[in-house]
Write an enzyme that holds these catalytic residues in place. Structure first.
Site, PDB file in Angstrom:
ATOM      1  N   GLY A  36      -4.114  10.145  -0.406  1.00  0.00           N
ATOM      2  CA  GLY A  36      -2.819   9.880   0.217  1.00  0.00           C
ATOM      3  C   GLY A  36      -1.702   9.991  -0.813  1.00  0.00           C
ATOM      4  CG  HIS A  37      -1.420   7.082  -3.954  1.00  0.00           C
ATOM      5  ND1 HIS A  37      -2.621   6.415  -3.938  1.00  0.00           N
ATOM      6  CD2 HIS A  37      -0.469   6.155  -3.709  1.00  0.00           C
ATOM      7  CE1 HIS A  37      -2.399   5.138  -3.704  1.00  0.00           C
ATOM      8  NE2 HIS A  37      -1.120   4.945  -3.548  1.00  0.00           N
ATOM      9  CD  GLN A  61       5.515  -3.929  -3.813  1.00  0.00           C
ATOM     10  OE1 GLN A  61       6.338  -3.372  -4.524  1.00  0.00           O
ATOM     11  NE2 GLN A  61       4.780  -3.266  -2.919  1.00  0.00           N
ATOM     12  N   GLY A 148       5.362   7.600   1.723  1.00  0.00           N
ATOM     13  CA  GLY A 148       4.394   7.878   2.789  1.00  0.00           C
ATOM     14  C   GLY A 148       4.786   7.239   4.118  1.00  0.00           C
ATOM     15  NE  ARG A 188      -3.551  -4.930  -0.198  1.00  0.00           N
ATOM     16  CZ  ARG A 188      -2.297  -4.540  -0.351  1.00  0.00           C
ATOM     17  NH1 ARG A 188      -1.887  -3.432   0.224  1.00  0.00           N
ATOM     18  NH2 ARG A 188      -1.447  -5.254  -1.072  1.00  0.00           N
TER      19      ARG A 188
END
Ligand code: AMP
Length: 310
Positions: A36-37, A61, A148, A188
């Site tokens: 994804g990154h 965060q 994203g 995760r």
């Protein structure tokens, strides 16, 4: 790939780029990189002269200290992945660089964009995201910023920040990259048990079913579709759904009817093995002419890259 740990060394390099008139794209991440990154980097490479990625696990965060502590940090592997991809630069700062004593975040009214969904479940999370992205942009001054769709609320809030603070950066939204069974890639996911991993793809499947039901009946009541979807997820054995909302893609407020806006997104988060898994689906795409023009240009660029590969 050149790696920078300090702001001074990074800015010295970036100044040279600016003088050469090169277009710089910036891809901020918290590391534990997956495809994804990497798709953000690839898309940024296609559209710019140089790409800078950053890896910084931003403490402000995280509202749960345990989540921050167990956040994966496989830095050597990340560096290899970026090098293999031909990423030009990596910024790898320490907290003292990002948050020197006395530094405060921007003063910005989020206009309720953080009231719902992730914002409601993670108090202070988006204030932390705004703080770190603002700080990083202030250091890097890129021409474009790649984020994203996976974190749709984050993307919307950053779009709002750029507009409200008049920050001259082009924001690019990159599609969600998934595992073969539909599970959205996430750093995760490595913490899922075997059973959790087996159940996890139901989230994406349910959002796709929801989109199908909406397309079959655009006059459907969004609340009914939400309830049906939540039930399908719980019936599959997933123990809890934090939220599954159908919202206006600009304001992130729940919609009452599908025809009240041109941009509708369904965002959801489920909990498995104590891990929060996020996903979303665009039910009606933004009909903003500038956006459509950008999409058409991107498609042409992709076609050219594909033609070169073949
Ligand atoms: P993170 O490291 O989780 O802060 O993510 C860094 C960037 O990668 C954010 O803009 C995310 O939205 C994006 N991202 C994370 N997972 C995915 C995915 N599966 N597909 C596309 N982009 C993603």
């Amino acid at each position: 790939m050149k790696i920078f740990k300090t702001i001074d060394s990074l800015q010295e390099e970036l100044q040279t780029l600016k003088l050469e008139g090169k277009q710089l794209a910036f891809v901020p991440t918290m590391g534990a990189l997956h495809e994804g990154h990497l798709s953000l980097i690839l898309e940024a490479q296609q559209e710019n002269d140089c790409v800078l990625a950053s890896i910084y696990v931003n403490p402000t965060q995280f509202n749960d200290p345990k989540d921050l502590e167990k956040y994966p940090r496989p830095i050597e592997k990340d560096i290899r992945a970026l090098e293999q991809l031909g990423c030009d630069y990596l910024f790898l700062p320490e907290t003292e660089e990002i948050y020197p004593k006395g530094l405060v975040g921007p003063s910005l009214d989020l206009k309720g964009l953080d009231n719902y969904m992730e914002g409601a479940h993670r108090p202070g999370h988006f204030a932390g995201v705004v703080q770190v992205v603002h700080r990083l942009l202030d250091i890097v001054h890129p021409d474009s910023l790649y984020m994203g769709q996976k974190d749709f609320q984050q993307y919307s809030i950053i779009a709002h920040m750029l507009k409200e603070l008049n920050i001259p950066v082009r924001l690019v939204r990159v599609a969600i990259v998934r595992e073969a069974d539909g599970l959205a890639m996430s750093s995760r996911n490595v913490h899922l048990s075997e059973e959790g991993r087996r159940l996890a793809p139901i989230l994406h499947k349910t959002l796709e079913d929801l989109k199908y039901h909406y397309e079959q009946n655009p006059k459907a009541d969004p609340r009914d579709l939400e309830q049906q979807a939540i039930k399908a997820i719980l019936d599959s054995g997933v123990p809890s759904v934090d939220y599954l909302d159908i919202v206006n893609g600009y304001s992130l407020q729940p919609i009452q009817k599908f025809d009240e806006t041109d941009f509708v997104v369904s965002c959801a988060t489920i909990r498995l093995d104590g891990i929060r898994l996020l996903d979303n689906i665009i039910l009606k795409e933004e009909q903003n002419p500038a956006y459509l023009q950008e999409q058409a240009e991107k498609q042409m660029l992709k076609d050219r890259v594909d033609a070169l590969k073949n």
